[in-house]
Motif scaffolding. Structure first.
Motif, mmCIF file in Angstrom:
data_model
loop_
_atom_site.group_PDB
_atom_site.id
_atom_site.type_symbol
_atom_site.label_atom_id
_atom_site.label_comp_id
_atom_site.label_asym_id
_atom_site.label_seq_id
_atom_site.Cartn_x
_atom_site.Cartn_y
_atom_site.Cartn_z
ATOM 1 N N UNK A 5 4.960 1.167 -8.734
ATOM 2 C CA UNK A 5 3.344 0.927 -9.101
ATOM 3 C C UNK A 5 2.683 2.472 -8.872
ATOM 4 N N UNK A 6 1.353 2.122 -8.933
ATOM 5 C CA UNK A 6 0.583 3.292 -8.823
ATOM 6 C C UNK A 6 -0.093 3.333 -7.721
ATOM 7 N N UNK A 7 0.039 4.327 -6.689
ATOM 8 C CA UNK A 7 -0.481 4.523 -5.496
ATOM 9 C C UNK A 7 -1.495 5.595 -5.026
ATOM 10 N N UNK A 8 -2.616 5.484 -4.577
ATOM 11 C CA UNK A 8 -3.481 6.438 -4.250
ATOM 12 C C UNK A 8 -3.504 6.758 -2.564
ATOM 13 N N UNK A 9 -3.091 7.877 -2.255
ATOM 14 C CA UNK A 9 -3.256 8.351 -0.792
ATOM 15 C C UNK A 9 -4.379 9.302 -0.510
ATOM 16 N N UNK A 10 -5.278 8.574 0.591
ATOM 17 C CA UNK A 10 -6.421 9.393 0.745
ATOM 18 C C UNK A 10 -6.432 9.795 1.969
ATOM 19 N N UNK A 11 -6.553 11.226 2.423
ATOM 20 C CA UNK A 11 -6.535 11.753 3.447
ATOM 21 C C UNK A 11 -6.747 13.086 3.477
ATOM 22 N N UNK A 12 -7.518 13.761 4.507
ATOM 23 C CA UNK A 12 -8.087 15.033 4.419
ATOM 24 C C UNK A 12 -7.069 15.852 4.926
ATOM 25 N N UNK A 13 -5.931 15.694 5.530
ATOM 26 C CA UNK A 13 -4.822 16.486 5.652
ATOM 27 C C UNK A 13 -3.752 16.838 4.620
ATOM 28 N N UNK A 14 -3.815 18.018 4.140
ATOM 29 C CA UNK A 14 -3.061 18.424 3.014
ATOM 30 C C UNK A 14 -1.364 18.172 3.353
ATOM 31 N N UNK A 15 -0.970 18.414 4.363
ATOM 32 C CA UNK A 15 0.405 18.410 4.920
ATOM 33 C C UNK A 15 0.727 16.890 4.764
ATOM 34 N N UNK A 16 -0.029 15.842 5.142
ATOM 35 C CA UNK A 16 0.320 14.565 4.980
ATOM 36 C C UNK A 16 0.561 14.206 3.714
ATOM 37 N N UNK A 17 -0.443 14.624 2.736
ATOM 38 C CA UNK A 17 -0.458 14.218 1.370
ATOM 39 C C UNK A 17 0.774 14.886 0.598
ATOM 40 N N UNK A 18 1.033 16.041 0.951
ATOM 41 C CA UNK A 18 2.243 16.653 0.538
ATOM 42 C C UNK A 18 3.504 15.679 0.971
ATOM 43 N N UNK A 19 3.615 15.343 2.325
ATOM 44 C CA UNK A 19 4.497 14.668 2.496
ATOM 45 C C UNK A 19 4.578 13.382 1.972
ATOM 46 N N UNK A 20 3.541 12.603 1.568
ATOM 47 C CA UNK A 20 3.419 11.522 1.070
ATOM 48 C C UNK A 20 4.197 11.501 -0.276
ATOM 49 N N UNK A 21 3.693 12.575 -1.058
ATOM 50 C CA UNK A 21 4.364 12.972 -2.594
ATOM 51 C C UNK A 21 5.846 13.047 -2.576
ATOM 52 N N UNK A 22 6.306 13.819 -1.358
ATOM 53 C CA UNK A 22 7.884 13.816 -1.353
ATOM 54 C C UNK A 22 8.468 12.462 -0.916
ATOM 55 N N UNK A 23 7.999 11.472 0.030
ATOM 56 C CA UNK A 23 8.433 10.439 0.238
ATOM 57 C C UNK A 23 8.306 9.303 -0.846
ATOM 58 N N UNK A 24 7.037 9.298 -1.137
ATOM 59 C CA UNK A 24 6.839 8.328 -2.216
ATOM 60 C C UNK A 24 7.153 8.474 -3.698
ATOM 61 N N UNK A 25 7.061 9.667 -3.824
ATOM 62 C CA UNK A 25 6.824 10.385 -5.404
ATOM 63 C C UNK A 25 8.145 9.732 -6.242
ATOM 64 N N UNK A 26 9.394 9.626 -5.501
ATOM 65 C CA UNK A 26 10.631 9.019 -6.387
ATOM 66 C C UNK A 26 10.486 7.799 -6.733
ATOM 67 N N UNK A 27 9.777 7.049 -5.892
ATOM 68 C CA UNK A 27 9.661 5.469 -6.266
ATOM 69 C C UNK A 27 8.468 4.967 -6.784
ATOM 70 N N UNK A 28 7.328 5.890 -6.570
ATOM 71 C CA UNK A 28 6.052 5.327 -7.144
ATOM 72 C C UNK A 28 5.212 6.448 -7.941
ATOM 73 N N UNK A 29 4.374 6.011 -8.791
ATOM 74 C CA UNK A 29 3.337 7.188 -9.335
ATOM 75 C C UNK A 29 2.290 7.458 -8.256
ATOM 76 N N UNK A 30 2.364 8.552 -7.684
ATOM 77 C CA UNK A 30 1.529 8.938 -6.695
ATOM 78 C C UNK A 30 0.268 10.060 -7.132
ATOM 79 N N UNK A 31 -0.951 9.448 -6.598
ATOM 80 C CA UNK A 31 -2.068 10.388 -6.762
ATOM 81 C C UNK A 31 -2.530 10.657 -5.582
ATOM 82 N N UNK A 32 -3.281 11.757 -5.220
ATOM 83 C CA UNK A 32 -3.777 11.966 -3.769
ATOM 84 C C UNK A 32 -5.428 12.331 -3.778
ATOM 85 N N UNK A 33 -6.084 12.253 -2.728
ATOM 86 C CA UNK A 33 -7.486 12.618 -2.810
ATOM 87 C C UNK A 33 -7.744 13.048 -1.135
ATOM 88 N N UNK A 34 -8.582 14.161 -0.903
ATOM 89 C CA UNK A 34 -8.719 14.539 0.348
ATOM 90 C C UNK A 34 -10.145 14.370 0.888
#
Length: 346
Positions: A5-34
């Motif tokens: 599925x397509x997931x949008x993660x919204x958080x102002x912390x870049x480190x959290x967004x980077x970790x979400x890409x690593x954790x979720x990127x293999x399973x889902x389509x990930x986009x982020x916004x700060x």
């Protein structure tokens, strides 16, 4: 469970967004916004299955962003996350349509599980939405067919009604051509006055046919009475006052239309209760009968009779005005004045 599925993660912390890409990127389509504005722009361009939104953002409250997401993309499931748990905020978020409200720290397994559950709910809602659209489309088609059938039935009823009226007018014309012409003339007023009142076409048909048949009971009134040039005596008046009852019975038996029969029965009632055959008054007299009473009287006054010449239109209008509230319904008289204006007769 293997889901995508397509997931949008919204958080102002870049480190959290980077970790979400690593954790979720293999399973889902990930986009982020700060921040909230960036998230809104992304959602306008792409419909996400799930949005993971921090409660505290630099430019938005997460709950406000939740509202905007639901406005733009109602089927997007939103998971709210926070390091500052608040029961009122949690309740508000869930009430406004959030799928879940998670408190930090959140384990990778918990987040993955909630995202997968949100995706399952999104699929269920999508299926429900598609099913609803299918049912609505079927309902529109069914309603369209029913309306077409109703129109066909109405046209059959109209044709049948006109044939009955034509046959009865032919009979009354043999006995008294003046009565026939009067009935046909009164009918001409029914369409504009029906339009003025906004009656549905079924009611307008009943009014039209009742107007054309309102004096059909005179088939059974002596021709000598109908053509008498002088005043009627008591016995003759008694006979003439029977014609609404006779006419209603004819319409009821031959046309099988109770509404039209009621109009015919009561078209000589008066607002003040001094009419016939039952002495009804005010709104106890059906509206359509009150309409026929006015149109009938107007045409009778402006037509030549065996016992008098035709009155000028201005004098007939004056008589209607004088008798508002006694013989005639004042509102119907006013409506009829509008019809006369439209027809250029006043």
């Amino acid at each position: 469970m293997n889901m995508s599925g397509s997931i949008l993660v919204v958080d102002d912390k870049k480190e959290f967004l980077d970790s979400m890409r690593l954790i979720l990127g293999g399973r889902f389509q990930i986009d982020t916004a700060q921040n909230g504005r960036e998230a809104i722009e992304r959602i306008k361009q792409k419909r996400y299955d799930v949005a993971v939104v921090d409660i505290v953002l630099p430019d938005f409250l997460g709950t406000d962003l939740l509202d905007r997401i639901k406005q733009i993309s109602p089927l997007t499931e939103v998971i709210m996350i926070t390091g500052y748990p608040s029961i009122p905020t949690a309740r508000y978020s869930l009430k406004r349509g959030a799928f879940d409200y998670l408190e930090r720290p959140i384990s990778n397994e918990t987040l993955m599980e909630r995202i997968e559950e949100a995706l399952r709910r999104k699929e269920e809602r999508l299926r429900e939405d598609q099913e609803m659209k299918r049912l609505l489309a079927e309902n529109r088609q069914l309603r369209s067919r029913l309306l077409a059938m109703r129109e066909q039935l109405f046209q059959v009823k109209r044709t049948h009604s006109m044939k009955i009226a034509e046959a009865l007018l032919g009979l009354i014309g043999i006995k008294d051509e003046d009565v026939k012409l009067h009935l046909m003339s009164v009918r001409k007023f029914t369409d504009p006055i029906g339009e003025l009142y906004g009656f549905p076409k079924e009611v307008k048909l009943d009014l039209e046919m009742a107007a054309e048949l309102h004096d059909i009971g005179k088939l059974y009134i002596s021709r000598s009475i109908l053509k008498k040039s002088g005043p009627l005596n008591d016995e003759e008046w008694k006979e003439i006052r029977e014609h609404p009852v006779i006419g209603a019975e004819i319409v009821r038996e031959i046309w099988e239309n109770e509404n039209a029969a009621t109009i015919v029965l009561y078209h000589h009632e008066r607002i003040d209760g001094r009419g016939y055959p039952e002495g009804l008054s005010g709104e106890d007299i059906p509206l359509l009968a009150r309409i026929i009473a006015v149109t009938d009287a107007f045409h009778a006054m402006t037509s030549k009779r065996a016992y008098r010449d035709a009155l000028p239109v201005e004098m007939a209008v004056r008589e209607l005005e004088i008798n508002k509230g006694t013989q005639f319904d004042p509102d119907v008289v006013e409506a009829f004045m509008g019809v006369l204006n439209r027809l250029g007769l006043k």
